[in-house]
Design an enzyme around this catalytic site. Structure first.
Site, PDB file in Angstrom:
ATOM      1  N   GLN A 191      29.268  36.665  40.497  1.00 54.38           N
ATOM      2  CA  GLN A 191      30.633  37.079  40.811  1.00 54.38           C
ATOM      3  C   GLN A 191      31.155  37.973  39.689  1.00 54.38           C
ATOM      4  OE1 GLN A 191      33.917  37.837  41.493  1.00 54.38           O
ATOM      5  NE2 GLN A 191      34.472  35.862  42.360  1.00 54.38           N
ATOM      6  N   SER A 216      51.072  27.591  47.254  1.00 50.19           N
ATOM      7  CA  SER A 216      51.240  28.328  48.510  1.00 50.19           C
ATOM      8  C   SER A 216      50.310  27.770  49.585  1.00 50.19           C
ATOM      9  CB  SER A 216      50.948  29.812  48.288  1.00 50.19           C
ATOM     10  OG  SER A 216      50.924  30.520  49.503  1.00 50.19           O
ATOM     11  N   GLY A 243      36.294  35.706  47.626  1.00 46.48           N
ATOM     12  CA  GLY A 243      37.350  34.726  47.820  1.00 46.48           C
ATOM     13  C   GLY A 243      37.276  33.525  46.896  1.00 46.48           C
ATOM     14  N   GLU A 244      36.622  33.675  45.735  1.00 47.14           N
ATOM     15  CA  GLU A 244      36.482  32.521  44.843  1.00 47.14           C
ATOM     16  C   GLU A 244      37.840  32.022  44.352  1.00 47.14           C
ATOM     17  OE1 GLU A 244      34.210  31.058  40.758  1.00 47.14           O
ATOM     18  OE2 GLU A 244      33.461  32.790  41.868  1.00 47.14           O
ATOM     19  N   ARG A 299      41.598  44.219  45.275  1.00 47.22           N
ATOM     20  CA  ARG A 299      42.742  43.380  44.897  1.00 47.22           C
ATOM     21  C   ARG A 299      43.175  43.604  43.455  1.00 47.22           C
ATOM     22  NH1 ARG A 299      43.525  39.173  48.373  1.00 47.22           N
ATOM     23  NH2 ARG A 299      42.078  39.097  50.106  1.00 47.22           N
TER      24      ARG A 299
END
Length: 293
Positions: free
Chosen positions: A45, A61, A86-87, A124
């Site tokens: 990653q 959230s 998406g870690e 992102r």
């Protein structure tokens, strides 16, 4: 089946998307609810640092409304899953006490999985500059990409990729400071142009001690170059006729100013000037075309 395109990264991301990979498929049949206990983190990653406060905010959230965007996974031979992208959502879901997480399960090879993880993080803007540089270097080595090929794959200009890779030439202390946001990318880019590591570290110390702006650092670097520029030796020969001809031909070839110098011992150098990123890329593309032949 609806297809959701991811904007902001240009044709490089579209190339990934068109091959049926991460972050593109919408529809209930494509989403699975996967047990968090069966998911493993990807050791390759690109992102290594996760801000705990930011993770806790995301976890809260998720407690309130759940995971909005499914993560992407690859199924392993042992029946478990490895995270493609998406870690951060995965970690926050664990913090939130969730036992499952919505996910897309993809069939991809290791190289493509690394590309997808890098693209997702760049999209992102979650990676710091050093993490991006290391990821780009890793991809180039594993996939045997040129800088131009990599720039197309991740949807970044070639000059941008080059600038990231140049950061890895900096001393470790400066790389760590950039990673920890003690200096920014502008400071680092100015320091890269200094050849002497000792001089780099001296200017770096000034940045930390005096809070120097990027513009001030660029000024220091320019002045350093002027001070260290050697004076012309009286023994230096005038350019021979063939040298002058070569200089002229290179200038025409690159459509840029080319300087050529030679001393009495026959030792010399050729300097190709460029005014902006576009001119720089044209020069790089020329050398790539020679290498490919």
């Amino acid at each position: 089946m609806a297809v959701k395109r991811v904007g902001g990264l240009g044709r490089g991301v579209n190339a990934l998307i068109s091959s049926g990979d991460d972050m593109i498929v919408d529809g209930a049949s494509s989403i699975n609810e996967i047990s968090i206990a069966e998911i493993e983190a990807n050791l390759d990653q690109p992102r290594k640092d996760f801000d705990e406060e930011s993770l806790e905010e995301l976890a809260e959230s998720i407690r309130q409304v759940g995971v909005i965007q499914p993560i992407s996974l690859k199924k392993l031979e042992n029946g478990k899953y490895m995270i493609i992208a998406g870690e951060r959502r995965f970690r926050a879901s664990k913090m939130a006490g969730k036992t499952t997480i919505p996910a897309y399960v993809r069939e991809v090879n290791d190289d493509l999985m690394m590309e997808m993880a890098l693209v997702e993080n760049i999209q992102r803007e979650d990676l710091n500059a050093i993490e991006i540089a290391l990821s780009c270097q890793n991809l180039m080595e594993k996939c045997n990409y040129t800088q131009e090929q990599l720039s197309e794959r991740i949807g970044k200009k070639r000059a941008t990729v080059t600038n990231y890779l140049r950061l890895l030439r900096l001393p470790a202390d400066i790389q760590m400071a950039l990673k920890d946001k003690k200096i920014d990318m502008g400071h680092a880019r100015a320091l890269v142009s200094v050849e002497d590591p000792v001089a780099q570290l001296n200017i770096f110390s000034q940045i930390l001690a005096e809070g120097l702006s990027v513009r001030k650092v660029e000024e220091l670097v320019r002045n350093l170059g002027v001070e260290k520029k050697p004076k012309a030796k009286s023994s230096q020969l005038d350019l021979k006729e063939e040298y002058s001809e070569l200089k002229s031909r290179l200038s025409n070839l690159f459509s840029s100013k080319v300087d050529l110098s030679c001393d009495a011992k026959g030792k010399g150098k050729i300097t190709i000037s460029f005014k902006n990123d576009d001119e720089f890329l044209k020069i790089l593309e020329f050398f790539d075309s020679i290498q490919n032949h």
